[in-house]
Design an enzyme around this catalytic site. Structure first.
Site, PDB file in Angstrom:
ATOM      1  N   TYR A 164     -21.374   7.913  97.820  1.00 38.71           N
ATOM      2  CA  TYR A 164     -19.906   8.350  97.620  1.00 38.71           C
ATOM      3  C   TYR A 164     -19.113   6.957  97.842  1.00 38.71           C
ATOM      4  O   TYR A 164     -18.163   6.937  97.175  1.00 38.71           O
ATOM      5  CB  TYR A 164     -19.813   9.066  98.922  1.00 38.71           C
TER       6      TYR A 164
ATOM      7  N   ALA B  72      -5.398   3.941  75.761  1.00 41.45           N
ATOM      8  CA  ALA B  72      -6.339   4.699  75.278  1.00 41.45           C
ATOM      9  C   ALA B  72      -7.391   4.125  74.309  1.00 41.45           C
ATOM     10  O   ALA B  72      -8.579   4.342  74.127  1.00 41.45           O
ATOM     11  CB  ALA B  72      -6.129   6.033  75.070  1.00 41.45           C
TER      12      ALA B  72
ATOM     13  N   HIS C  50       1.218  24.128  74.247  1.00 38.12           N
ATOM     14  CA  HIS C  50       0.144  24.369  73.155  1.00 38.12           C
ATOM     15  C   HIS C  50      -1.226  24.532  73.412  1.00 38.12           C
ATOM     16  O   HIS C  50      -1.944  24.935  72.603  1.00 38.12           O
ATOM     17  CB  HIS C  50       0.503  22.934  72.244  1.00 38.12           C
TER      18      HIS C  50
ATOM     19  N   LYS D  65     -11.430   7.853  74.841  1.00 38.25           N
ATOM     20  CA  LYS D  65     -11.238   7.331  73.302  1.00 38.25           C
ATOM     21  C   LYS D  65     -12.241   5.929  73.417  1.00 38.25           C
ATOM     22  O   LYS D  65     -13.555   6.087  72.896  1.00 38.25           O
ATOM     23  CB  LYS D  65      -9.714   7.110  73.206  1.00 38.25           C
TER      24      LYS D  65
ATOM     25  N   PHE E 247       2.502  10.009  74.930  1.00 38.52           N
ATOM     26  CA  PHE E 247       1.717  10.884  74.630  1.00 38.52           C
ATOM     27  C   PHE E 247       2.019  12.225  75.515  1.00 38.52           C
ATOM     28  O   PHE E 247       2.681  12.170  76.602  1.00 38.52           O
ATOM     29  CB  PHE E 247       0.365  10.550  75.084  1.00 38.52           C
ATOM     30  N   ASP E 248       1.456  13.355  75.227  1.00 38.74           N
ATOM     31  CA  ASP E 248       2.220  14.588  75.751  1.00 38.74           C
ATOM     32  C   ASP E 248       1.758  14.757  77.419  1.00 38.74           C
ATOM     33  O   ASP E 248       2.619  14.823  78.024  1.00 38.74           O
ATOM     34  CB  ASP E 248       1.765  15.816  75.185  1.00 38.74           C
TER      35      ASP E 248
ATOM     36  N   ASP F  55      -0.351   2.144  77.976  1.00 43.73           N
ATOM     37  CA  ASP F  55      -1.205   3.214  77.775  1.00 43.73           C
ATOM     38  C   ASP F  55      -2.486   2.792  76.766  1.00 43.73           C
ATOM     39  O   ASP F  55      -2.001   2.827  75.465  1.00 43.73           O
ATOM     40  CB  ASP F  55      -0.501   4.538  77.429  1.00 43.73           C
TER      41      ASP F  55
END
Ligand code: F0G
Length: 460
Positions: free
Chosen positions: A73, A219, A452, A260, A126-127, A217
């Site tokens: 843990y 990714a 969406h 990604k 990004f969304d 960001d």
């Protein structure tokens, strides 16, 4: 168009059967899914190009690493191994794992919002990033170059910030009202388009000038670095690792969906250059939201696989094949006259559905109509990146009009062959040839956020 697409730099050790369905069956399946392929069962999909996120194949080294997971843990060995790799690549001081990219966003982004009425500015949010920005009460402003909206004209870095516009937004709103600048590499929403190092450096200078934090960001940072090596003068002979370090050196914090360019099925990264207060904030907040700071939402074995995957994603033979596959599909479509975002980006071919279905208005979702037609044609699942995804204005609740209406054919990493891409191309060309028959859609159910994913539609 060059015809020198790289062959696979790997051989295949495990296979996963996929099955075809009939057109009649797909008609029923799509209707039951509310004309939203997110609701399809994956077993009813022949070639799944919904996303490149967590859908790639792991290497034998990654599968081997899984066995070495330390599931403690607190203080897991696997955490320290992963931390070492993240520090090696980013050269940042602090690292916290998260369950995926949006986990990193929910933990870190509120730190930057100090009062009401603030905004983040990104080349393109990004969304989920937009959603987390809006959950903090801030607004998300996109600031990509105009060339990005002209899908048919070549520009090597269509993900670049419009620097004049960036300055203008900061001046108009006042620097004290800008929570942060977010550089998205590659720029997913505009077509997986790269951002040049020159542009990233200019953004850093502006951030410094106005004393605004810079968030990366990242990714798809490895794909972005590869494009810089291919297209930007002065970097031809640099390693992708070095280029990535140069990109990341420009940020204060690096948020990454490791699904990604981490080459894993689940995982995320918060890496902080040196801001101790920001680190303390994230370390405190991660506990109730994700988990204890040395696992933060990941199992030990997954941290092991990610430690290997982050390095494999920087392998240049791997990247060449990866980017060539995307280019191959794009070239096949262009040859048949199908309009796409050109040049093709890092992870997907973005088909320009505004050009394909000009008779369908934005609020009837032209790209969703093309996505559905493609599924009916060949059982290929793509995804809409346009007005359906963009949603409604948080203030007026009106349907927002996306400047671009894309069908994204997203290529999972190390998963499909060029022959699969031929099947995809043939399906898209058929849909294109019958484009006059495409019809718009309307909601039968619309959820309040990120609609969406779960909305239900019917054809008009
Ligand atoms: N940032 C970018 C640029 C992304 O493309 C994504 C995810 C995220 C953040 C969020 O990461 O999914 O791990 O929580 N993009 C996926 C896609 C979902 O299909 O493009 P996540």
């Amino acid at each position: 168009m060059k015809n020198d697409y790289a062959a696979e730099p790997y051989r295949i050790k495990a296979v996963e059967p996929i099955k075809k369905t009939t057109r009649d069956k797909r008609e029923t399946l799509l209707e039951n899914a509310g004309y939203n392929p997110f609701a399809l069962k994956s077993e009813d999909v022949y070639i799944d190009l919904l996303t490149d996120s967590g859908t790639g194949a792991m290497s034998d080294r990654q599968w081997g690493a899984l066995m070495q997971g330390d599931e403690a843990y607190a203080g897991s060995k696997s955490f320290f191994r992963l931390e070492g790799v993240v520090q090696h690549i980013t050269q940042y001081k602090y690292f916290i794992p998260t369950h995926q990219g949006r986990g990193a966003e929910q933990v870190a982004l509120p730190y930057f919002v100090k009062k009401e009425g603030m905004a983040f500015i990104s080349n393109m949010h990004f969304d989920t990033t937009r959603a987390h920005v809006e959950l903090t009460g801030a607004r998300a402003i996109d600031c990509v170059i105009e060339e990005c909206f002209d899908t048919s004209t070549y520009h090597p870095f269509k993900g670049n910030f419009d620097l004049k516009k960036l300055r203008r937004i900061i001046e108009e709103r006042g620097a004290e009202n800008i929570a942060g600048i977010i550089t998205t590499i590659t720029n997913n929403s505009s077509g997986g388009q790269p951002v040049s190092l020159e542009n990233q450096m200019a953004v850093r200078n502006i951030a410094d000038e106005y004393n605004i934090p810079l968030i990366i960001d990242g990714a798809r940072h490895a794909e972005n670095a590869y494009f810089i090596k291919q297209r930007e003068k002065g970097y031809e002979d640099e390693s992708v690792l070095n280029i990535t370090r140069k990109q990341l050196a420009l940020g204060d914090i690096f948020l990454m969906s490791a699904k990604k360019d981490g080459l894993v099925n689940m995982g995320g990264v918060i890496a902080i250059k040196d801001d101790e207060a920001l680190y303390e904030y994230c370390r405190t907040r991660i506990v109730p939201l994700e988990g204890f700071p040395t696992y933060g939402g990941m199992s030990g074995r997954d941290m092991e696989a990610m430690a290997v995957g982050l390095e494999e994603a920087l392998d240049e033979e791997y990247l060449r094949h990866r980017i060539d596959q995307v280019r191959y599909l794009g070239d096949r479509l262009r040859k048949a006259g199908v309009p796409i975002q050109y040049p093709t980006g890092g992870h997907a071919v973005f088909v320009d559905c505004k050009a394909i279905a000009p008779h369908i208005p934005y609020h009837q979702f032209p790209a969703q109509s093309v996505v559905n037609a493609l599924y009916l044609e060949t059982g290929v699942r793509a995804v809409e990146i346009g007005s359906f995804l963009l949603g409604r204005d948080p203030d007026t609740k009106e349907n927002l009009q996306s400047p671009l209406e894309f069908m994204r054919l997203t290529i999972p990493r190390r998963t499909y062959t060029y022959k699969h891409l031929d099947v995809v191309a043939e399906g898209v060309v058929k849909v294109y040839q019958n484009r006059d028959k495409l019809r718009g859609l309307t909601f039968t159910y619309e959820p309040p956020v990120l609609r969406h994913f779960t909305a239900k539609l019917k054809p008009l």
